[in-house]
Design a protein around this motif. Structure first.
Motif, PDB file in Angstrom:
ATOM      1  N   ASP A  60       0.870  -1.170   0.000  1.00 31.19           N
ATOM      2  CA  ASP A  60       0.000   0.000   0.000  1.00 31.19           C
ATOM      3  C   ASP A  60       0.910   1.223   0.000  1.00 31.19           C
ATOM      4  O   ASP A  60       1.821   1.321   0.824  1.00 31.19           O
ATOM      5  CB  ASP A  60      -0.890  -0.003   1.248  1.00 31.19           C
ATOM      6  CG  ASP A  60      -1.797   1.199   1.290  1.00 31.19           C
ATOM      7  OD1 ASP A  60      -2.807   1.202   0.571  1.00 31.19           O
ATOM      8  OD2 ASP A  60      -1.480   2.146   2.047  1.00 31.19           O
ATOM      9  N   ARG A  61       0.677   2.161  -0.907  1.00 28.65           N
ATOM     10  CA  ARG A  61       1.606   3.300  -0.988  1.00 28.65           C
ATOM     11  C   ARG A  61       1.458   4.258   0.178  1.00 28.65           C
ATOM     12  O   ARG A  61       2.404   4.938   0.532  1.00 28.65           O
ATOM     13  CB  ARG A  61       1.530   3.984  -2.329  1.00 28.65           C
ATOM     14  CG  ARG A  61       0.374   4.852  -2.612  1.00 28.65           C
ATOM     15  CD  ARG A  61       0.488   5.385  -4.039  1.00 28.65           C
ATOM     16  NE  ARG A  61      -0.478   4.733  -4.867  1.00 28.65           N
ATOM     17  CZ  ARG A  61      -1.612   5.303  -5.244  1.00 28.65           C
ATOM     18  NH1 ARG A  61      -1.856   6.538  -4.921  1.00 28.65           N
ATOM     19  NH2 ARG A  61      -2.473   4.651  -5.950  1.00 28.65           N
ATOM     20  N   ASP A  62       0.275   4.312   0.816  1.00 29.22           N
ATOM     21  CA  ASP A  62       0.083   5.203   1.966  1.00 29.22           C
ATOM     22  C   ASP A  62       0.596   4.603   3.267  1.00 29.22           C
ATOM     23  O   ASP A  62       1.013   5.326   4.167  1.00 29.22           O
ATOM     24  CB  ASP A  62      -1.395   5.573   2.124  1.00 29.22           C
ATOM     25  CG  ASP A  62      -1.910   6.384   0.945  1.00 29.22           C
ATOM     26  OD1 ASP A  62      -1.108   7.156   0.363  1.00 29.22           O
ATOM     27  OD2 ASP A  62      -3.096   6.242   0.595  1.00 29.22           O
ATOM     28  N   ASP A  63       0.518   3.283   3.387  1.00 28.67           N
ATOM     29  CA  ASP A  63       0.986   2.594   4.598  1.00 28.67           C
ATOM     30  C   ASP A  63       1.699   1.318   4.164  1.00 28.67           C
ATOM     31  O   ASP A  63       1.069   0.264   4.032  1.00 28.67           O
ATOM     32  CB  ASP A  63      -0.182   2.280   5.527  1.00 28.67           C
ATOM     33  CG  ASP A  63       0.257   1.611   6.822  1.00 28.67           C
ATOM     34  OD1 ASP A  63       1.459   1.302   6.976  1.00 28.67           O
ATOM     35  OD2 ASP A  63      -0.618   1.383   7.681  1.00 28.67           O
ATOM     36  N   GLY A 118      -3.268  -5.950   4.352  1.00 28.59           N
ATOM     37  CA  GLY A 118      -4.413  -6.087   3.468  1.00 28.59           C
ATOM     38  C   GLY A 118      -5.331  -4.894   3.630  1.00 28.59           C
ATOM     39  O   GLY A 118      -5.247  -4.159   4.624  1.00 28.59           O
ATOM     40  N   LEU A 119      -6.225  -4.715   2.656  1.00 28.93           N
ATOM     41  CA  LEU A 119      -7.146  -3.579   2.697  1.00 28.93           C
ATOM     42  C   LEU A 119      -8.408  -3.928   1.935  1.00 28.93           C
ATOM     43  O   LEU A 119      -8.346  -4.464   0.824  1.00 28.93           O
ATOM     44  CB  LEU A 119      -6.484  -2.350   2.069  1.00 28.93           C
ATOM     45  CG  LEU A 119      -7.334  -1.090   2.002  1.00 28.93           C
ATOM     46  CD1 LEU A 119      -7.575  -0.538   3.411  1.00 28.93           C
ATOM     47  CD2 LEU A 119      -6.668  -0.044   1.116  1.00 28.93           C
ATOM     48  N   TYR A 120      -9.551  -3.614   2.547  1.00 29.35           N
ATOM     49  CA  TYR A 120     -10.841  -3.735   1.871  1.00 29.35           C
ATOM     50  C   TYR A 120     -11.263  -2.341   1.443  1.00 29.35           C
ATOM     51  O   TYR A 120     -11.288  -1.420   2.252  1.00 29.35           O
ATOM     52  CB  TYR A 120     -11.890  -4.351   2.797  1.00 29.35           C
ATOM     53  CG  TYR A 120     -13.292  -4.286   2.230  1.00 29.35           C
ATOM     54  CD1 TYR A 120     -13.660  -5.116   1.184  1.00 29.35           C
ATOM     55  CD2 TYR A 120     -14.227  -3.383   2.722  1.00 29.35           C
ATOM     56  CE1 TYR A 120     -14.931  -5.055   0.640  1.00 29.35           C
ATOM     57  CE2 TYR A 120     -15.501  -3.318   2.191  1.00 29.35           C
ATOM     58  CZ  TYR A 120     -15.849  -4.152   1.145  1.00 29.35           C
ATOM     59  OH  TYR A 120     -17.104  -4.084   0.613  1.00 29.35           O
ATOM     60  N   HIS A 121     -11.603  -2.179   0.181  1.00 30.48           N
ATOM     61  CA  HIS A 121     -12.056  -0.895  -0.329  1.00 30.48           C
ATOM     62  C   HIS A 121     -13.372  -1.132  -1.067  1.00 30.48           C
ATOM     63  O   HIS A 121     -13.401  -1.790  -2.106  1.00 30.48           O
ATOM     64  CB  HIS A 121     -11.013  -0.305  -1.282  1.00 30.48           C
ATOM     65  CG  HIS A 121     -11.365   1.061  -1.744  1.00 30.48           C
ATOM     66  ND1 HIS A 121     -12.089   1.287  -2.888  1.00 30.48           N
ATOM     67  CD2 HIS A 121     -11.100   2.271  -1.206  1.00 30.48           C
ATOM     68  CE1 HIS A 121     -12.251   2.577  -3.039  1.00 30.48           C
ATOM     69  NE2 HIS A 121     -11.659   3.199  -2.038  1.00 30.48           N
TER      70      HIS A 121
END
Length: 116
Positions: free
Chosen positions: A40-43, A48-51
């Motif tokens: 993830d470029r921000d963190d 993992g990330l749900y969007h």
């Protein structure tokens, strides 16, 4: 030292983790795609990330939306693992965690259930 693993092998582990989702839950998943990215470029430490719009938040006017996206961050996971078995476990936990968000489960509940 982080473990080395090919992208293909990592993607196989993500597919294996998705196969562990009970059939009733897999059938209920709607308009969602699972993607493997490096970070993830921000963190950069995020695993993992749900969007998207959780199933519990969708209203009757939901339609025509692009698919929700679940990102599994390969390099971040490899950074915290010392063996392939660690990667298998972390990928499974991360995939389940992000799919739970698709079903509307919040962070606090996931941590209480041991999927944090």
């Amino acid at each position: 030292m982080p473990i080395e693993m090919t992208r293909q092998r990592f993607e196989e582990l993500v597919a294996d983790a998705l196969d562990l989702i009970p059939p009733d839950f897999a059938k209920a998943m709607d308009n969602v795609v699972v993607l493997v990215e490096d970070r993830d470029r921000d963190d950069p430490t995020l695993l993992g990330l749900y969007h998207g719009i959780a199933l519990t938040e969708r209203l009757s006017d939901y339609g025509g939306h692009l698919p929700d996206r679940i990102f599994i961050y390969r390099d971040a996971i490899l950074d915290i693992c010392e063996s392939e078995d660690d990667v298998v476990d972390e990928v499974a936990v991360t995939v389940v965690h992000e799919i739970a968000h698709h079903f509307g489960v919040d962070e606090e509940t996931l941590h209480e259930l041991g999927w944090g």
